[in-house]
Design an enzyme around this catalytic site. Structure first.
Site, PDB file in Angstrom:
ATOM      1  N   ARG A  70      -3.312   9.551   4.302  1.00 36.86           N
ATOM      2  CA  ARG A  70      -2.053  10.283   4.486  1.00 36.86           C
ATOM      3  C   ARG A  70      -1.220  10.252   3.202  1.00 36.86           C
ATOM      4  O   ARG A  70      -0.543  11.210   2.842  1.00 36.86           O
ATOM      5  CB  ARG A  70      -1.273   9.631   5.636  1.00 36.86           C
ATOM      6  CG  ARG A  70       0.057  10.275   5.938  1.00 36.86           C
ATOM      7  CD  ARG A  70      -0.113  11.621   6.581  1.00 36.86           C
ATOM      8  NE  ARG A  70       1.154  12.214   6.981  1.00 36.86           N
ATOM      9  CZ  ARG A  70       1.252  13.354   7.628  1.00 36.86           C
ATOM     10  NH1 ARG A  70       0.187  14.034   7.959  1.00 36.86           N
ATOM     11  NH2 ARG A  70       2.428  13.838   7.952  1.00 36.86           N
ATOM     12  N   LYS A 116       0.841  -1.215   0.000  1.00 37.62           N
ATOM     13  CA  LYS A 116       0.000   0.000   0.000  1.00 37.62           C
ATOM     14  C   LYS A 116       0.869   1.255   0.000  1.00 37.62           C
ATOM     15  O   LYS A 116       0.663   2.165  -0.801  1.00 37.62           O
ATOM     16  CB  LYS A 116      -0.902  -0.010   1.239  1.00 37.62           C
ATOM     17  CG  LYS A 116      -1.488   1.338   1.579  1.00 37.62           C
ATOM     18  CD  LYS A 116      -2.365   1.297   2.795  1.00 37.62           C
ATOM     19  CE  LYS A 116      -1.682   1.429   4.145  1.00 37.62           C
ATOM     20  NZ  LYS A 116      -1.349   2.784   4.581  1.00 37.62           N
ATOM     21  N   ASN A 117       1.854   1.289   0.893  1.00 33.85           N
ATOM     22  CA  ASN A 117       2.617   2.528   1.041  1.00 33.85           C
ATOM     23  C   ASN A 117       3.652   2.754  -0.065  1.00 33.85           C
ATOM     24  O   ASN A 117       4.290   3.810  -0.111  1.00 33.85           O
ATOM     25  CB  ASN A 117       3.262   2.595   2.427  1.00 33.85           C
ATOM     26  CG  ASN A 117       2.220   2.832   3.508  1.00 33.85           C
ATOM     27  OD1 ASN A 117       1.076   3.195   3.207  1.00 33.85           O
ATOM     28  ND2 ASN A 117       2.582   2.609   4.759  1.00 33.85           N
ATOM     29  N   CYS A 176      -4.592   7.537   9.397  1.00 33.58           N
ATOM     30  CA  CYS A 176      -4.890   6.922  10.688  1.00 33.58           C
ATOM     31  C   CYS A 176      -4.602   7.897  11.820  1.00 33.58           C
ATOM     32  O   CYS A 176      -3.602   8.620  11.792  1.00 33.58           O
ATOM     33  CB  CYS A 176      -4.049   5.665  10.863  1.00 33.58           C
ATOM     34  SG  CYS A 176      -4.775   4.255  10.017  1.00 33.58           S
ATOM     35  N   ASP A 207       4.482   0.309  12.426  1.00 36.18           N
ATOM     36  CA  ASP A 207       3.229  -0.259  11.895  1.00 36.18           C
ATOM     37  C   ASP A 207       3.011  -1.710  12.330  1.00 36.18           C
ATOM     38  O   ASP A 207       1.972  -2.296  12.018  1.00 36.18           O
ATOM     39  CB  ASP A 207       3.206  -0.171  10.360  1.00 36.18           C
ATOM     40  CG  ASP A 207       3.141   1.266   9.876  1.00 36.18           C
ATOM     41  OD1 ASP A 207       2.810   2.149  10.686  1.00 36.18           O
ATOM     42  OD2 ASP A 207       3.427   1.511   8.690  1.00 36.18           O
ATOM     43  N   VAL A 264       8.250   6.516  17.037  1.00 39.40           N
ATOM     44  CA  VAL A 264       7.736   7.251  15.871  1.00 39.40           C
ATOM     45  C   VAL A 264       6.415   7.944  16.208  1.00 39.40           C
ATOM     46  O   VAL A 264       6.268   9.154  16.009  1.00 39.40           O
ATOM     47  CB  VAL A 264       7.540   6.314  14.645  1.00 39.40           C
ATOM     48  CG1 VAL A 264       7.082   7.121  13.431  1.00 39.40           C
ATOM     49  CG2 VAL A 264       8.817   5.556  14.346  1.00 39.40           C
TER      50      VAL A 264
END
Ligand code: EPZ
Length: 427
Positions: A91, A19-20, A115, A303, A325
């Site tokens: 995002r 996804k990212n 998120c 994550d 983070v």
């Protein structure tokens, strides 16, 4: 709402595209001035669809085929103002800022969403644009920028993934080399570098500095990218298999991308066998306690922190995860406590004591990865089913998650949602 029962996961699962890595692929295509952007191995998740909505608002259009290939037609794209509501859903869309600046020398974006895992400002993205000489106006609802590149140096105050992606994208417009100091080195950033190298952009890098040299970039009408496997999905299945005392072969993984995860799993006592792009995981009843630091790559990924929190309840002693983070990424902790978890939050530390989770509780997923952690909790809890409210949020980032865990033997039931299609989960 989903109802989960204790299950032991066994079998094989194939990891989808990242996804990212999708967002920077779109950004690269736009920044390179392509009319057609072909992206293969795209996970068909909700955040990807939102990105495509944003592209439509900018004047582009797209097609998706049943082989997970997305083609974006970007010839008519223009740097117009984007609807705030759409933009605030994700995002990753923030890379549009750098991409439009590279292509048109101007961009106007609302503040991105995504998120809710703590503060997520974009001051570093703005700093990058200003350092390159763009004129940036901060508005109450977003950011507007225009101009041409005069600067050659960006120094980030903190490591930021999408901030680094935006800096690289903006640099494509430069007529000189651009230095980016303190850049993020996540695999998705490295992929963006590869996408651009393919079309002539040159890069030099060491641990701290990335130099982008766009002077030899090719002017192409069409670009073609293939997304890497999703390392966070792979890590989620590793932790899920270990937590349920299961035995799962995870296919289509780049093991170097989850090096720290594999290292920590081994340290805990999980049996892991890595064979090319496959990982076999065999869990057991109890693990060694861990001290884990969730930080920028190559450290343990934030994550996967919520998922690991659940697994560490099976440790024989106290474990600590330092979340460096997103220190406020702890919503799952309070939900897990309802299921009997003995956990404390102290500053950015999550302190996990051995706990027996019990089902029969209603818990609520507040964000994508906490949804994954609650699924793992539901699959390991004794007693009645665990009910997860707002479970649908998992569809933002995991492709066919329920179908995949069902194939591995997970026992669950999905309550019909209003307007929900009859979802079938292929065996
Ligand atoms: C990316 O978010 C990922 N999202 C996130 O994935 C991931 O959790 C995160 O990187 C960290 O790995 C996408 O790639 C689309 P950051 P990003 O900028 O880029 C602070 C998931 O579950 N910061 O690297 O938004 C920030 O508050 C998600 O898939 C500033 O202060 O994260 C955070 O503390 C969620 N100012 C830290 O930096 C800025 O301008 C790192 O955030 C930018 C960031």
């Amino acid at each position: 709402m989903v109802f989960l029962l204790k299950s032991y996961l066994k079998g094989e699962v194939k990891i989808s595209g990242s996804k990212n890595a999708f967002f920077p692929a779109v950004g690269a295509g736009i920044a390179l001035g392509a009319k057609v952007i072909r992206i293969r191995n795209t996970p068909l998740v909700r955040d990807v669809h939102v990105m495509l909505e944003i592209i439509s608002e900018l004047g582009g259009w797209y097609s998706i085929n049943d082989k997970n290939e997305i083609v974006i037609y970007a010839e008519e794209l223009s740097p117009q103002t984007i609807d705030r509501e759409t933009f605030s859903k994700i995002r990753g869309g923030v890379v549009i800022f750098g991409a439009l600046l590279a292509r048109f020398g101007k961009a106007h974006i609302p503040f991105p969403g995504g998120c809710k895992i703590g503060k997520r400002p974009i001051d570093q993205h703005i700093k990058a644009a200003r350092s390159l000489g763009f004129y940036v106006e901060e508005e109450p609802d977003g950011v507007k920028a225009h101009g041409d590149i005069k600067g050659t140096k960006i120094s980030f105050d903190i490591k930021t993934v999408t901030g680094t992606e935006n800096a690289i994208l903006m640099a494509i417009r430069s007529e000189r080399e651009v230095e980016i100091h303190n850049y993020a080195r996540e695999p998705e950033v490295q992929e963006l570098i590869k996408y651009l190298e393919r079309y002539g952009v040159r890069f030099m890098m060491d641990e701290n500095t990335l130099v982008v040299d766009p002077r030899y970039r090719k002017h192409v009408d069409e670009v073609d990218f293939e997304l890497i496997p999703d390392r966070i999905e792979a890590g989620t299945f590793i932790i899920c298999a270990a937590s349920t005392e299961g035995k799962v072969k995870i296919k289509n993984v780049i093991s170097e991308h989850i090096g720290k995860v594999i290292e920590k799993m081994k340290e805990a006592g999980v049996k892991i066998r890595v064979d090319n792009n496959e990982i076999e995981v065999e869990g057991c009843r109890n693990y060694e306690p861990l001290h884990v630091i969730a930080d920028s790559y190559p450290d343990f990924p934030t994550d996967l922190q919520p998922q690991l929190t659940v697994m560490l309840m099976k440790a024989k002693g106290k474990s600590v995860i330092e979340e460096r983070v997103f220190p406020e990424r702890v919503s799952h902790v309070y939900e897990l406590m309802k299921m009997g978890a003995n956990i404390e939050v102290s500053g950015n530390k999550i302190i996990i004591y051995p706990s027996e989770l019990h089902g029969g509780e209603v818990v609520e997923a507040k964000d994508l990865r906490s949804a994954a952690s609650l699924v793992i909790a539901g699959l390991t809890a004794d007693g009645g089913p665990t009910f997860i409210r707002n479970f649908e949020i998992i569809e933002r980032g995991y492709e066919n998650f329920l179908g995949k865990i069902q194939k591995l033997g997970a026992k669950f039931y999905v309550e019909e949602r209003e307007g929900m299609k009859d979802v079938s989960y292929p065996a």
